[in-house]
Design a protein around this motif. Structure first.
Motif, PDB file in Angstrom:
ATOM      1  N   LYS A  10     -30.825  21.326   9.205  1.00  0.00           N
ATOM      2  CA  LYS A  10     -31.768  22.426   9.018  1.00  0.00           C
ATOM      3  C   LYS A  10     -31.104  23.671   8.424  1.00  0.00           C
ATOM      4  N   MET A  11     -29.821  23.698   8.442  1.00  0.00           N
ATOM      5  CA  MET A  11     -29.109  24.874   7.923  1.00  0.00           C
ATOM      6  C   MET A  11     -28.987  24.820   6.411  1.00  0.00           C
ATOM      7  N   ARG A  12     -28.934  26.012   5.798  1.00  0.00           N
ATOM      8  CA  ARG A  12     -28.627  26.104   4.376  1.00  0.00           C
ATOM      9  C   ARG A  12     -27.132  25.946   4.182  1.00  0.00           C
ATOM     10  N   LYS A  13     -26.747  25.723   2.958  1.00  0.00           N
ATOM     11  CA  LYS A  13     -25.336  25.463   2.710  1.00  0.00           C
ATOM     12  C   LYS A  13     -24.480  26.697   3.029  1.00  0.00           C
ATOM     13  N   GLY A  14     -25.012  27.880   2.734  1.00  0.00           N
ATOM     14  CA  GLY A  14     -24.253  29.097   3.044  1.00  0.00           C
ATOM     15  C   GLY A  14     -23.998  29.235   4.526  1.00  0.00           C
ATOM     16  N   LEU A  36     -21.194  18.110   3.367  1.00  0.00           N
ATOM     17  CA  LEU A  36     -20.671  19.094   4.295  1.00  0.00           C
ATOM     18  C   LEU A  36     -21.267  18.910   5.678  1.00  0.00           C
ATOM     19  N   GLU A  37     -22.551  18.493   5.768  1.00  0.00           N
ATOM     20  CA  GLU A  37     -23.177  18.248   7.077  1.00  0.00           C
ATOM     21  C   GLU A  37     -22.443  17.144   7.819  1.00  0.00           C
ATOM     22  N   VAL A  38     -22.164  16.062   7.088  1.00  0.00           N
ATOM     23  CA  VAL A  38     -21.499  14.913   7.719  1.00  0.00           C
ATOM     24  C   VAL A  38     -20.077  15.287   8.133  1.00  0.00           C
ATOM     25  N   ALA A  39     -19.370  16.004   7.232  1.00  0.00           N
ATOM     26  CA  ALA A  39     -17.985  16.366   7.540  1.00  0.00           C
ATOM     27  C   ALA A  39     -17.918  17.319   8.716  1.00  0.00           C
ATOM     28  N   LYS A  84     -27.766  33.432  13.461  1.00  0.00           N
ATOM     29  CA  LYS A  84     -28.006  34.364  12.356  1.00  0.00           C
ATOM     30  C   LYS A  84     -27.673  35.786  12.749  1.00  0.00           C
ATOM     31  N   VAL A  85     -28.049  36.188  13.988  1.00  0.00           N
ATOM     32  CA  VAL A  85     -27.745  37.537  14.453  1.00  0.00           C
ATOM     33  C   VAL A  85     -26.249  37.770  14.488  1.00  0.00           C
ATOM     34  N   LYS A  86     -25.537  36.745  15.062  1.00  0.00           N
ATOM     35  CA  LYS A  86     -24.083  36.898  15.139  1.00  0.00           C
ATOM     36  C   LYS A  86     -23.460  36.887  13.759  1.00  0.00           C
ATOM     37  N   SER A  87     -24.058  36.052  12.883  1.00  0.00           N
ATOM     38  CA  SER A  87     -23.501  35.982  11.528  1.00  0.00           C
ATOM     39  C   SER A  87     -23.657  37.313  10.799  1.00  0.00           C
ATOM     40  N   VAL A  88     -24.853  37.931  10.990  1.00  0.00           N
ATOM     41  CA  VAL A  88     -25.080  39.227  10.359  1.00  0.00           C
ATOM     42  C   VAL A  88     -24.115  40.261  10.919  1.00  0.00           C
ATOM     43  N   LYS A  89     -23.939  40.279  12.248  1.00  0.00           N
ATOM     44  CA  LYS A  89     -23.007  41.242  12.849  1.00  0.00           C
ATOM     45  C   LYS A  89     -21.590  41.017  12.337  1.00  0.00           C
TER      46      LYS A  89
END
Length: 344
Positions: A10-14, A36-39, A84-89
């Protein structure tokens, strides 16, 4: 369908790249999203003992433990929001640290990218222009500007007035005015003017030195001349000067002392009369005019006592000759009369 976790799918590549950086998985260069998902799934499975307690990766490990699809979806959504919140922070913190740690050469590319992004977006560009305009200090109204200029002018005027008063120029000017506002001062000025012109004749100027050209002032060379003081030891100086002094000073002073019309009789006979002037200025002017006319105008030598050569030198040196001297006596005579009228 790949064998990767549905949470990772469900995640985007970024987001997958950021998650990889977070868990320390760096071998994602050149991988597609599915690869990348599998790895990443493989890497998290192998290091479950290390990351299973991480709340950020809880949805991944819960999905692996076989929980219900509804719970998986809810947990995945909550975890996704938290991630996402943690990523933004983390991105904000990381950007701030990079701005503080990098030099101008590293900041420039980011600034250039931001400017290009603003240029590509018309609305963003307009908002940026409005923000910049709001930060520019606008000048006040014309009345405020006029008030400020008026206050500054008053302060400057008061400072100049204080400096003028502290310099003592007012006192000097008043003292000089009082000294020059007398009949004697006017007669002294006329006499000094005559002697100044005579000095050029009896003390000839000799060359002393030359002031060279000053390029900064674009001035030409200037020859400096000074009076020849050795002439003071010769008759060439003393003959005309003595004749001028006797005819314009000595004889007029003697006449003004004895023919003093400013005497006021005393009320008692025991006291001498009071004189307004020790030397009558009007008599001085009249006597000087008579001596000038007789000696310098008529060439009377009084039995050979007057050197006619000195008379000629004085006439050639004094401004206007003997007629110029008569004009000076006429001026001092009129001032004497004017002073007497004012004192009545």
């Amino acid at each position: 369908m790949s064998g990767a976790s549905s949470w990772l799918q469900k995640m985007r590549k970024g987001e997958l790249v950021e998650l990889s950086d977070t868990v320390g998985f760096t071998e994602y260069d050149g991988l597609k999203k599915t690869e990348l998902e599998v790895a990443l799934d493989d890497y998290l499975t192998k290091n479950a003992s290390q990351f299973s307690s991480d709340t950020q990766l809880a949805p991944f490990y819960k999905g692996r433990n076989g929980s219900s699809p509804v719970k998986k979806e809810a947990a995945s959504l909550a975890s996704d929001i938290e991630t996402k919140v943690k990523s933004v922070k983390r991105r904000v913190t990381k950007a701030a640290e990079e701005l503080l740690a990098t030099d101008d050469s590293e900041i420039e590319p980011a600034t250039t990218r931001a400017r290009s992004a603003l240029t590509r977006t018309p609305r963003a560009s307009a908002l940026s222009n409005l923000s910049f305009a709001s930060n520019v200090p606008l000048p006040p109204s014309p009345s405020v500007v006029a008030d400020v200029i008026d206050r500054r002018t008053q302060v400057l005027r008061s400072k100049v007035a204080n400096m003028y008063e502290d310099s003592g120029l007012i006192e000097y000017a008043q003292t000089t005015r009082e000294s020059l506002s007398t009949v004697q001062a006017v007669q002294a000025v006329v006499t000094l003017f005559e002697f100044y012109n005579l000095r050029k004749e009896v003390l000839a100027d000799r060359y002393a030195f030359t002031i060279p050209t000053i390029n900064y002032l674009t001035s030409a060379p200037y020859d400096v001349k000074i009076p020849d003081l050795f002439l003071l030891l010769t008759a060439s100086f003393w003959n005309p000067v003595s004749l001028w002094a006797i005819t314009t000073l000595v004889i007029p002073l003697i006449a003004s002392y004895f023919f003093n019309l400013t005497a006021k009789p005393s009320r008692t006979r025991s006291h001498a009369p009071h004189f307004a002037y020790k030397f009558d200025p009007l008599t001085f002017s009249i006597a000087k005019a008579l001596m000038t006319f007789v000696v310098f105008g008529q060439d009377v030598n009084f039995g050979g006592l007057v050197d006619l050569e000195s008379v000629a030198r004085i006439n050639s040196a004094v401004y206007g000759g003997w007629k110029g001297v008569l004009v000076g006596t006429g001026i001092t005579g009129l001032i004497t009369l004017y002073d007497a009228v004012l004192k009545k």
